[in-house]
Design a protein around this motif. Structure first.
Motif, mmCIF file in Angstrom:
data_model
loop_
_atom_site.group_PDB
_atom_site.id
_atom_site.type_symbol
_atom_site.label_atom_id
_atom_site.label_comp_id
_atom_site.label_asym_id
_atom_site.label_seq_id
_atom_site.Cartn_x
_atom_site.Cartn_y
_atom_site.Cartn_z
ATOM 1 N N PHE A 685 -25.890 -102.840 2.790
ATOM 2 C CA PHE A 685 -25.524 -104.228 2.492
ATOM 3 C C PHE A 685 -26.701 -105.051 1.998
ATOM 4 O O PHE A 685 -26.552 -106.248 1.738
ATOM 5 N N MET A 686 -27.860 -104.454 1.863
ATOM 6 C CA MET A 686 -29.046 -105.239 1.510
ATOM 7 C C MET A 686 -28.888 -105.917 0.152
ATOM 8 O O MET A 686 -29.277 -107.091 -0.023
ATOM 9 N N SER A 687 -28.310 -105.231 -0.802
ATOM 10 C CA SER A 687 -28.140 -105.847 -2.125
ATOM 11 C C SER A 687 -27.177 -107.023 -2.059
ATOM 12 O O SER A 687 -27.347 -108.019 -2.784
ATOM 13 N N TYR A 688 -26.165 -106.940 -1.201
ATOM 14 C CA TYR A 688 -25.222 -108.051 -1.040
ATOM 15 C C TYR A 688 -25.901 -109.244 -0.360
ATOM 16 O O TYR A 688 -25.592 -110.410 -0.666
ATOM 17 N N THR A 689 -26.813 -108.946 0.561
ATOM 18 C CA THR A 689 -27.539 -110.037 1.228
ATOM 19 C C THR A 689 -28.383 -110.808 0.223
ATOM 20 O O THR A 689 -28.386 -112.052 0.193
ATOM 21 N N VAL A 690 -29.114 -110.068 -0.609
ATOM 22 C CA VAL A 690 -29.948 -110.719 -1.625
ATOM 23 C C VAL A 690 -29.075 -111.509 -2.598
ATOM 24 O O VAL A 690 -29.402 -112.656 -2.957
ATOM 25 N N SER A 691 -27.992 -110.947 -3.029
ATOM 26 C CA SER A 691 -27.100 -111.638 -3.959
ATOM 27 C C SER A 691 -26.535 -112.900 -3.326
ATOM 28 O O SER A 691 -26.420 -113.942 -4.000
ATOM 29 N N PHE A 692 -26.197 -112.829 -2.033
ATOM 30 C CA PHE A 692 -25.663 -114.002 -1.330
ATOM 31 C C PHE A 692 -26.698 -115.121 -1.282
ATOM 32 O O PHE A 692 -26.383 -116.294 -1.571
ATOM 33 N N LEU A 693 -27.936 -114.796 -0.947
ATOM 34 C CA LEU A 693 -28.983 -115.823 -0.846
ATOM 35 C C LEU A 693 -29.295 -116.442 -2.208
ATOM 36 O O LEU A 693 -29.496 -117.660 -2.319
ATOM 37 N N LEU A 694 -29.336 -115.604 -3.254
ATOM 38 C CA LEU A 694 -29.622 -116.141 -4.580
ATOM 39 C C LEU A 694 -28.479 -117.001 -5.097
ATOM 40 O O LEU A 694 -28.698 -117.979 -5.835
ATOM 41 N N GLN A 695 -27.282 -116.678 -4.701
ATOM 42 C CA GLN A 695 -26.131 -117.452 -5.153
ATOM 43 C C GLN A 695 -26.038 -118.786 -4.440
ATOM 44 O O GLN A 695 -25.711 -119.808 -5.066
ATOM 45 N N GLU A 696 -26.318 -118.809 -3.138
ATOM 46 C CA GLU A 696 -26.177 -120.041 -2.367
ATOM 47 C C GLU A 696 -27.402 -120.947 -2.479
ATOM 48 O O GLU A 696 -27.282 -122.170 -2.445
ATOM 49 N N TRP A 697 -28.577 -120.347 -2.573
ATOM 50 C CA TRP A 697 -29.821 -121.139 -2.639
ATOM 51 C C TRP A 697 -30.666 -120.643 -3.813
ATOM 52 O O TRP A 697 -31.699 -119.982 -3.636
ATOM 53 N N PRO A 698 -30.219 -120.936 -5.002
ATOM 54 C CA PRO A 698 -30.951 -120.434 -6.182
ATOM 55 C C PRO A 698 -32.324 -121.072 -6.346
ATOM 56 O O PRO A 698 -33.184 -120.527 -7.043
ATOM 57 N N LYS A 711 -24.739 -120.544 11.098
ATOM 58 C CA LYS A 711 -23.721 -120.838 10.096
ATOM 59 C C LYS A 711 -23.876 -119.948 8.865
ATOM 60 O O LYS A 711 -22.881 -119.541 8.248
ATOM 61 N N LYS A 712 -25.105 -119.656 8.505
ATOM 62 C CA LYS A 712 -25.333 -118.787 7.351
ATOM 63 C C LYS A 712 -24.708 -117.407 7.578
ATOM 64 O O LYS A 712 -24.236 -116.773 6.637
ATOM 65 N N TRP A 713 -24.762 -116.957 8.831
ATOM 66 C CA TRP A 713 -24.161 -115.659 9.167
ATOM 67 C C TRP A 713 -22.659 -115.668 8.875
ATOM 68 O O TRP A 713 -22.124 -114.739 8.285
ATOM 69 N N ASN A 714 -21.993 -116.766 9.299
ATOM 70 C CA ASN A 714 -20.552 -116.876 9.033
ATOM 71 C C ASN A 714 -20.265 -116.973 7.533
ATOM 72 O O ASN A 714 -19.294 -116.397 7.033
ATOM 73 N N TRP A 715 -21.108 -117.733 6.818
ATOM 74 C CA TRP A 715 -20.924 -117.827 5.372
ATOM 75 C C TRP A 715 -21.129 -116.459 4.710
ATOM 76 O O TRP A 715 -20.417 -116.105 3.769
ATOM 77 N N TYR A 716 -22.105 -115.747 5.234
ATOM 78 C CA TYR A 716 -22.399 -114.412 4.693
ATOM 79 C C TYR A 716 -21.211 -113.464 4.918
ATOM 80 O O TYR A 716 -20.861 -112.673 4.035
ATOM 81 N N LEU A 717 -20.559 -113.588 6.100
ATOM 82 C CA LEU A 717 -19.375 -112.768 6.369
ATOM 83 C C LEU A 717 -18.259 -113.089 5.381
ATOM 84 O O LEU A 717 -17.598 -112.184 4.848
ATOM 85 N N GLU A 718 -18.033 -114.375 5.138
ATOM 86 C CA GLU A 718 -16.998 -114.752 4.181
ATOM 87 C C GLU A 718 -17.310 -114.205 2.791
ATOM 88 O O GLU A 718 -16.407 -113.793 2.048
ATOM 89 N N TYR A 719 -18.583 -114.188 2.457
ATOM 90 C CA TYR A 719 -18.990 -113.650 1.158
ATOM 91 C C TYR A 719 -18.675 -112.151 1.076
ATOM 92 O O TYR A 719 -18.147 -111.670 0.061
ATOM 93 N N LEU A 720 -18.986 -111.423 2.152
ATOM 94 C CA LEU A 720 -18.686 -109.988 2.163
ATOM 95 C C LEU A 720 -17.182 -109.735 2.066
ATOM 96 O O LEU A 720 -16.738 -108.833 1.352
ATOM 97 N N PHE A 721 -16.409 -110.547 2.782
ATOM 98 C CA PHE A 721 -14.945 -110.369 2.737
ATOM 99 C C PHE A 721 -14.410 -110.633 1.326
ATOM 100 O O PHE A 721 -13.492 -109.941 0.853
ATOM 101 N N SER A 722 -15.001 -111.622 0.655
ATOM 102 C CA SER A 722 -14.553 -111.936 -0.702
ATOM 103 C C SER A 722 -14.911 -110.833 -1.691
ATOM 104 O O SER A 722 -14.316 -110.729 -2.764
#
Length: 742
Positions: A685-698, A711-722
């Motif tokens: 999931f490391m690539s998804y983590t990096v993509s999530f951070l770059l997308q939310e906090w460019p 809260k970031k953890w919950n947002w990250y979960l929603e991102y993975l589900f999407s």
């Protein structure tokens, strides 16, 4: 009645003789000449002719055949075969016509009477039987008259054996069976003869209907078995009797079906093949007369020549005339001609008056007749089909005996036809199972791989401990020494086999309360067999993962198999839950592929739901099953669940279940190994983590994965589900409390 029957037989002969070469014997030419000497002089005169047209040659062969048959009908008694040149000349005439074009029903009728009447010695009678090859069909009246000769007692024991072998081999070519079935009692009485017993049992196996099963016959078979031992042919007849009337037979019989009879077609195999080709309008290759033991013949394989053409027993040329309406046909024959069956509504309208073809192999190419077989569920129909298929696979498909794959395409087409029929009927053929037993030890894993594995996936349910040494031990040796693609194909095949077994068992549970189970085993024994199959696949998977260096491609197929396993209790209503081995779970948990981890989460969620449902049913007295899951199963699942939650969520991996020494982790240069397998830092999931951070906090210049908390953890979960990780979503929703967010 006799003249009418002869007229019908002549009509059938004329219809089926069309398209054959000019040497084909015509029924209209069968006229007995009164003076043998005159016939010889005519023959000599024709030999001296210089110019002969096509018709003249045809008539000459017909005349010679008539003279030869007349000689046998009126010939001397006990003539020495080697010393009589006239006898040898007439034999050559009959043999040449029989093996090239076949004999008409009238010719076979005469030769049957000659062979069984005792006019000639055993050697001559044997040679007569070997050339009794039908051009099209054999008249039922001829068989009845031949059986009457057995009552006279003029023929030798070896001739009787040869007659029964011939009758079994030609069974599918007899135009009717009603009168022959009336002789069932006579045939059954012939079981007393030890030499005849195997062949009579084979004939009775083909003739037996439910009304033929009587208590006195069961007692007689049991007495013969006590006297002769567990002979395969007696077991076959007893098994058939037990199927029709289970209450009459209490002795235990082999559960697994097998081939009980030796092939009776060996003496006539090549000639029968040529006859099928001729009846289909194909030009058969020249055949050599074989009077000794027949060896496998190297020939061109043709799947169309193996499967017979669909022909009704009662259908004649006149039946298809435009001037003859359907009511006229029914008034004369009483059954609907299969040749006119073209649509499903037509099948529904005439399902009560259909008569299946004599050669049951013809139904394999006809979906409407497969519908009919599936609807009527007549076991005798399936037995006839199994018999034809077993003989064809034994004798025609000899690819596994010789390294000759020149005609592999034709053989592949034939197997595809058989597999389509199995898929259509949703059941495996026991004949194909026996074929696999013989061929798998010699299979190289390459020839007809797809067809072979599909046949394997349709083997009928049976005790795994019995099937394992015959099939799966040989399969495992191929599995371990072949490529990864072959391993994946085998795993897919075993998944389909498991699915078929589970479907049959789930249906069998519902049938047991109202009818006799087709599976001759208890539910506990059935569950043990399925469990052993799953453990076998687990052993294959664990070993294959080591051999293929934990291949992600291979792991996908392994987890596909366990997706089917994990839902056994809920989807199939069967009291069985078998977990995957550690050699599958931990490589999946540590995989670098996110889809593997997502699939693992889905499987664990399904395991949890199945075990929960089983536990709830155990607590309800009314629904409590006689089967209860062992505590070891729940403990093993809890170990897996704890490891998953510890790695992905709480960052406390391997504290329970699997223990890894901390020094080993230090040598691996993993600084914070406790956090390295959670949803944020897991390599999958490391690539998804990096993509999530770059997308939310460019605007952030550095990526800090440790900041994913709260809260970031919950947002990250929603991102993975999407992103489509539905298996991960189901697992987290069912197994993790959201109050424990890291």
């Amino acid at each position: 009645m006799a003249p009418e029957r002869k007229v019908k037989n002549s009509q059938v002969q004329r219809r089926t003789s069309q398209g054959s070469n000019s040497y084909q014997t015509r029924l209209s030419a069968w006229k007995v000449r009164e003076d043998l000497n005159d016939s010889k002089s005519i023959s000599k005169h024709r030999k001296n002719s210089v110019v002969e047209d096509f018709e003249h040659g045809d008539n000459q062969v017909e005349d010679a055949l008539q003279i030869a048959v007349r000689y046998f009908e009126k010939g001397p008694i006990k003539t020495a075969q080697r010393k009589d040149k006239t006898l040898e000349r007439h034999f050559k005439t009959v043999e040449n016509v029989a093996w090239k074009n076949g004999l008409a029903p009238e010719g076979i009728d005469i030769l049957l009477n000659v062979a069984l009447s005792g006019r000639f010695g055993s050697a001559v009678n044997t040679r007569i039987f070997k050339c009794m090859i039908p051009a099209t069909l054999i008249s039922e009246d001829s068989v009845v008259k031949a059986v009457s000769w057995l009552c006279v007692g003029k023929c030798s024991g070896s001739t009787k054996v040869l007659f029964y072998r011939w009758l079994v081999a030609m069974f599918d070519f007899i135009d009717h069976k009603e009168q022959i079935n009336l002789l069932y009692g006579f045939f059954f009485a012939s079981l007393q003869d030890d030499a005849l017993c195997p062949y009579v049992c084979h004939l009775l196996y083909l003739l037996t209907k439910k009304e033929n099963v009587k208590p006195f016959r069961v007692r007689k078979l049991l007495d013969l078995q006590a006297k002769m031992g567990m002979q395969p042919h007696l077991q076959a007849l007893l098994s058939l009797y037990k199927f029709f009337v289970p209450t009459l037979i209490s002795v235990s019989l082999p559960v697994r079906k097998k081939i009980y009879f030796k092939n009776s077609e060996n003496l006539w195999k090549t000639a029968l093949l040529a006859m099928r080709q001729r009846n289909q309008g194909l030009a058969p290759e020249p055949l050599k007369l074989m009077l000794g033991n027949v060896c496998p013949v190297k020939r061109k394989w043709n799947s169309h020549s193996v499967i017979p053409v669909l022909n009704s027993c009662n259908y004649s040329k006149e039946s298809g005339k435009k001037g003859m309406n359907l009511s006229d046909f029914f008034s004369s024959n009483g059954s609907f001609p299969l040749e006119q069956l073209k649509s499903f509504p037509q099948l529904l309208q005439n399902i009560h008056c259909l008569e299946l073809p004599s050669q049951m192999g013809a139904v394999l190419n006809n979906s409407l007749l497969l519908h009919y077989i599936n609807c009527v569920r007549d076991e005798s129909v399936l037995l006839r089909l199994y018999h034809w298929l077993s003989q064809t696979l034994q004798e025609e498909c000899i690819w596994y005996k010789v390294n000759n794959y020149e005609h592999g395409k034709e053989f592949t087409n034939f197997l595809d036809i058989v597999i389509r029929a199995e898929c259509f009927l949703q059941e495996g053929f026991y004949s194909c199972e026996a074929f696999l037993y013989k061929s798998l030890p010699l299979w190289d894993g390459l020839c007809c791989r797809s067809q072979f594995l599909q046949l394997l996936s349709w083997i009928p349910f049976s005790s795994f401990s019995e099937v394992k040494p015959l099939l799966f031990d040989h399969l495992s040796r191929l599995f371990f020494t072949s490529t990864i693609y072959f391993k994946c194909s085998v795993l897919q095949c075993l998944k389909e086999l498991l699915q078929n077994w589970l479907l049959w068992l789930s249906m069998d549970i519902h049938l047991k309360s109202v009818t006799n189970s087709p599976l001759e085993t208890t539910l506990g024994g059935s569950m043990n067999s399925v469990s052993e199959l799953i453990h076998y696949v687990g052993w294959l998977s664990t070993t294959a993962m080591r051999l293929e260096s934990n291949s992600t491609f291979l792991l996908h197929f392994i987890l596909d198999f366990y997706e089917k396993v994990c839902d056994t209790y809920i989807n199939y209503n069967l009291p069985l839950v078998v977990l995957f081995p550690p050699g599958v779970f931990y490589p999946a948990l540590l995989s670098l592929d996110p889809s593997i981890l997502n699939q693992l989460c889905y499987i664990l969620d399904r395991y949890r739901k199945n075990l929960t449902a089983a536990k709830e049913n155990e607590l309800v007295p009314k629904t409590k099953s006689e089967f209860s899951f062992s505590s070891k199963t729940y403990q093993e699942f809890n170990h897996y669940l704890t490891a998953m939650v510890g790695c992905l969520w709480t960052s406390k991996p391997f504290q329970k279940g699997l223990y890894i020494d901390a020094k080993a982790l230090e040598k691996a240069a993993v600084a914070e190994y406790k956090n390295s397998l959670n949803l944020v830092h897991h390599p999958a999931f490391m690539s998804y983590t990096v993509s999530f951070l770059l997308q939310e906090w460019p605007e952030e210049r550095t990526v800090n994965m440790s900041s994913v908390r709260g809260k970031k953890w919950n947002w990250y979960l929603e991102y993975l589900f999407s992103e489509g990780f539905q298996g991960l979503k189901l697992f987290i929703q069912s197994s993790i409390h959201h109050s424990s967010v890291p």
